[in-house]
Design an enzyme around this catalytic site. Structure first.
Site, PDB file in Angstrom:
ATOM      1  N   LYS A   8      48.029  43.478  38.210  1.00  0.00           N
ATOM      2  CA  LYS A   8      48.007  42.638  38.096  1.00  0.00           C
ATOM      3  C   LYS A   8      47.430  42.078  36.745  1.00  0.00           C
ATOM      4  O   LYS A   8      45.636  41.771  36.866  1.00  0.00           O
ATOM      5  CB  LYS A   8      48.860  40.920  38.663  1.00  0.00           C
ATOM      6  N   ASP A 132      46.291  35.568  46.772  1.00  0.00           N
ATOM      7  CA  ASP A 132      47.220  36.087  45.676  1.00  0.00           C
ATOM      8  C   ASP A 132      48.171  36.602  45.816  1.00  0.00           C
ATOM      9  O   ASP A 132      48.725  37.787  45.298  1.00  0.00           O
ATOM     10  CB  ASP A 132      46.336  36.691  43.832  1.00  0.00           C
TER      11      ASP A 132
END
Length: 269
Positions: A8, A132
């Site tokens: 990401k 995350d």
């Protein structure tokens, strides 16, 4: 069962305040990118883990994939498996590769064992492994806040645009990154900023880590400026670095550029 955990990027990253528990609250947009590892989980007589590709530092027993298996096994008494990881996403690079591997282990075990764990519960499991990790259960563009483990759906779409990601191999610890940041509320909400065209982001959508880290590692700013010189609509550091990325309208000829670094280019979804 074979899956491909993806990286990401952070689009904007504001460090808004230091929490009483020692962590920091942030605001950022996480956007999935198709730079992937390969993760295979198969039945086995004993539970084990192996890896190829980029060398993963630390003790094998501390690997997040194995921790994810042990966490689920404690609740569901899973039979043994062998977990093999082909590591391609740079480590400690601001790309969330380790978190993706952990989250994909949870979702793959859920399918492999027909556990029928709800998405919400998978997210709760992932949060136990890292701030995350939970993002990669949903694995779609999200506005993130809190410690980076609270999410709100965003309609931001960069589909059809191209991304160039440049990793110079500089390891920046979390402690080092935060030492150069003074938490503050941004003047304009990130969600408002990203609603404008990408071409307007350059001087508005900021990663608060950049100033302190660029001062210590000037080559990172040089890479960022090179991405703009190549025609990037927007360029930034992802997370606490050291990966820089540029968003382009189309595929970009990188001949003679970034030859010393680990580079990935592809279309965004």
């Amino acid at each position: 069962m074979l899956v491909f955990p993806n990286a990401k990027i952070n689009i904007g990253l504001n460090i808004t305040e230091k929490r009483s528990d020692g962590f920091h609250n942030i605001s950022s947009v996480f956007y999935p990118v198709n730079w992937t590892d390969a993760l295979e989980i198969t039945w086995s007589d004993t539970t084990s883990f192996s890896a190829d590709g980029i060398v993963i530092p630390g003790n094998e027993s501390e690997n997040l994939c194995l921790k994810a298996f042990n966490m689920l096994s404690a609740d569901y008494d899973l039979r043994p498996v062998h977990i093999h990881l082909l590591k391609a996403i740079p480590i400690g690079a601001g790309l969330g590769g380790g978190s993706a591997d952990a989250a994909f282990t949870i979702s793959t075990l859920n399918k492999l064992f027909d556990l029928n764990i709800s998405e919400e519960k998978q997210i709760d499991y992932a949060r136990r492994l890292g701030s995350d990790c939970a993002f990669f259960i949903l694995n779609k563009p999200m506005y993130c806040f809190g410690k980076g483990d609270q999410f709100e759906i965003t309609d931001l779409s960069l589909a059809g645009k191209w991304i160039v990601m440049v990793n110079p191999g500089i390891h920046i610890s979390t402690v080092e990154a935060y030492s150069g940041v003074k938490p503050a509320q941004p003047e304009t909400d990130l969600r408002t900023l990203i609603s404008s065209p990408v071409s307007t982001w350059k001087d508005a959508v900021r990663n608060d880590f950049e100033a302190g880290i660029f001062e210590k590692y000037p080559v990172l700013d040089e890479i960022k400026q090179s991405l703009y010189q190549k025609g990037a609509l927007y360029a930034a550091m992802s997370g606490s670095g050291s990966t820089l990325y540029g968003i382009f309208e189309s595929e970009t000829d990188l001949s003679g550029h970034f030859d010393r670094y680990n580079v990935w280019q592809g279309m965004l979804n």
